[in-house]
Design an enzyme around this catalytic site. Structure first.
Site, PDB file in Angstrom:
ATOM      1  N   ARG A 169       0.818  -1.205   0.000  1.00  0.00           N
ATOM      2  CA  ARG A 169       0.000   0.000   0.000  1.00  0.00           C
ATOM      3  C   ARG A 169       0.852   1.256   0.000  1.00  0.00           C
ATOM      4  NH1 ARG A 169      -4.596  -1.530   4.554  1.00  0.00           N
ATOM      5  NH2 ARG A 169      -5.449  -3.323   3.463  1.00  0.00           N
ATOM      6  N   ASP A 170       2.047   1.186  -0.518  1.00  0.00           N
ATOM      7  CA  ASP A 170       2.927   2.353  -0.500  1.00  0.00           C
ATOM      8  C   ASP A 170       2.638   3.254  -1.694  1.00  0.00           C
ATOM      9  OD1 ASP A 170       3.771   0.345  -2.116  1.00  0.00           O
ATOM     10  OD2 ASP A 170       5.863   0.428  -1.583  1.00  0.00           O
TER      11      ASP A 170
END
Length: 267
Positions: free
Chosen positions: A86-87
């Protein structure tokens, strides 16, 4: 409890280049998060289908990304430190029906002190607003700054701007700047100045911005540097005076600003 934690953070985030949060519903076993719909898919899908962006399109999307990240950073929120996958990366840049960028996947947030001592760190920057160090290592190697790859405490704000440099490079070249299939090779590549393929017509101004973001931490551009960059300003519909003022206010010496806590995206 989890619903309250998510809501407290995400419900205060309202920006035209962020995916809007509407509601979190918690059951005994699950949490359902209701978000704005992005009809246009994500930027990675677009590049896989059409190849490298024209520089005007790359400028449009990157300037929108810059405004979104400037908004987050001005609130002490960093995107980079979320659950694995989820970066800040192309898959998390969604497109609305008019092909405007919507930054997504903020993960969960926690409160961290913003005035920790960092003078002995390779990520040290003499700016109060960007001084917190993190030791949360997760996300995609291809978008990770050298400090993370080396397992060092790192500045998450500067980690975000490194990821932004990877994104801009990929927008104009249609491939990642570093080979992430071999970690040892990746480490070596991120220590050197990135190169550009000769068969792409990329302006020197765009190349300069990429080089400023893909530097070692002590010399890396902050979001304040990026939002003031001439190449970025060229694609802004209007001067981002408000965003610049907010970021500059954060960057005053500690004696002239109130100490505050910042939000860091993490699990």
């Amino acid at each position: 409890m989890l619903q309250q934690k998510i809501g407290e953070v995400m419900k205060v985030l309202r920006h035209k280049y962020l995916i809007n949060f509407y509601q979190a519903i918690e059951t005994t076993s699950r949490v359902y998060i209701i978000l704005e719909l992005a009809q246009g898919g994500d930027v990675l899908e677009w590049i896989q289908r059409y190849g490298a962006c024209s520089e005007p399109l790359a400028g449009k999307w990157f300037s929108q990304l810059t405004l979104g990240i400037a908004y987050l950073h001005s609130k002490g929120i960093v995107h980079r430190l979320s659950a694995a996958g989820r970066d800040l990366k192309l898959e998390n840049l969604l497109l609305d029906k008019r092909e405007n960028v919507k930054i997504s996947d903020f993960g969960f947030a926690k409160m961290v002190p913003s005035n920790q001592s960092v003078r002995n760190s390779p990520s040290y920057r003499q700016m109060n607003c960007f001084s917190h160090l993190s030791q949360t290592y997760c996300g995609s190697f291809a978008y990770a700054c050298p400090e993370i790859l080396l397992g060092l405490p790192y500045n998450p704000f500067l980690s975000d701007t490194w990821s932004m440099g990877v994104i801009l490079y990929t927008l104009v070249v249609a491939r990642l700047p570093f080979d992430d299939t071999n970690l040892k090779k990746l480490l070596k590549e991120t220590q050197k100045e990135v190169t550009f393929p000769p068969n792409y017509a990329i302006s020197q101004e765009c190349k300069n911005l990429i080089l400023q973001t893909l530097r070692q931490a002590p010399k890396r551009a902050t979001i304040l540097d990026i939002i003031k960059d001439p190449w970025v300003l060229k694609f802004q519909p209007e001067q981002p005076t408000h965003e610049i003022r907010l970021l500059e206010a954060m960057c005053q010496p500690p004696s002239t600003t109130n100490r505050h806590q910042s939000l860091e995206i993490s699990t």
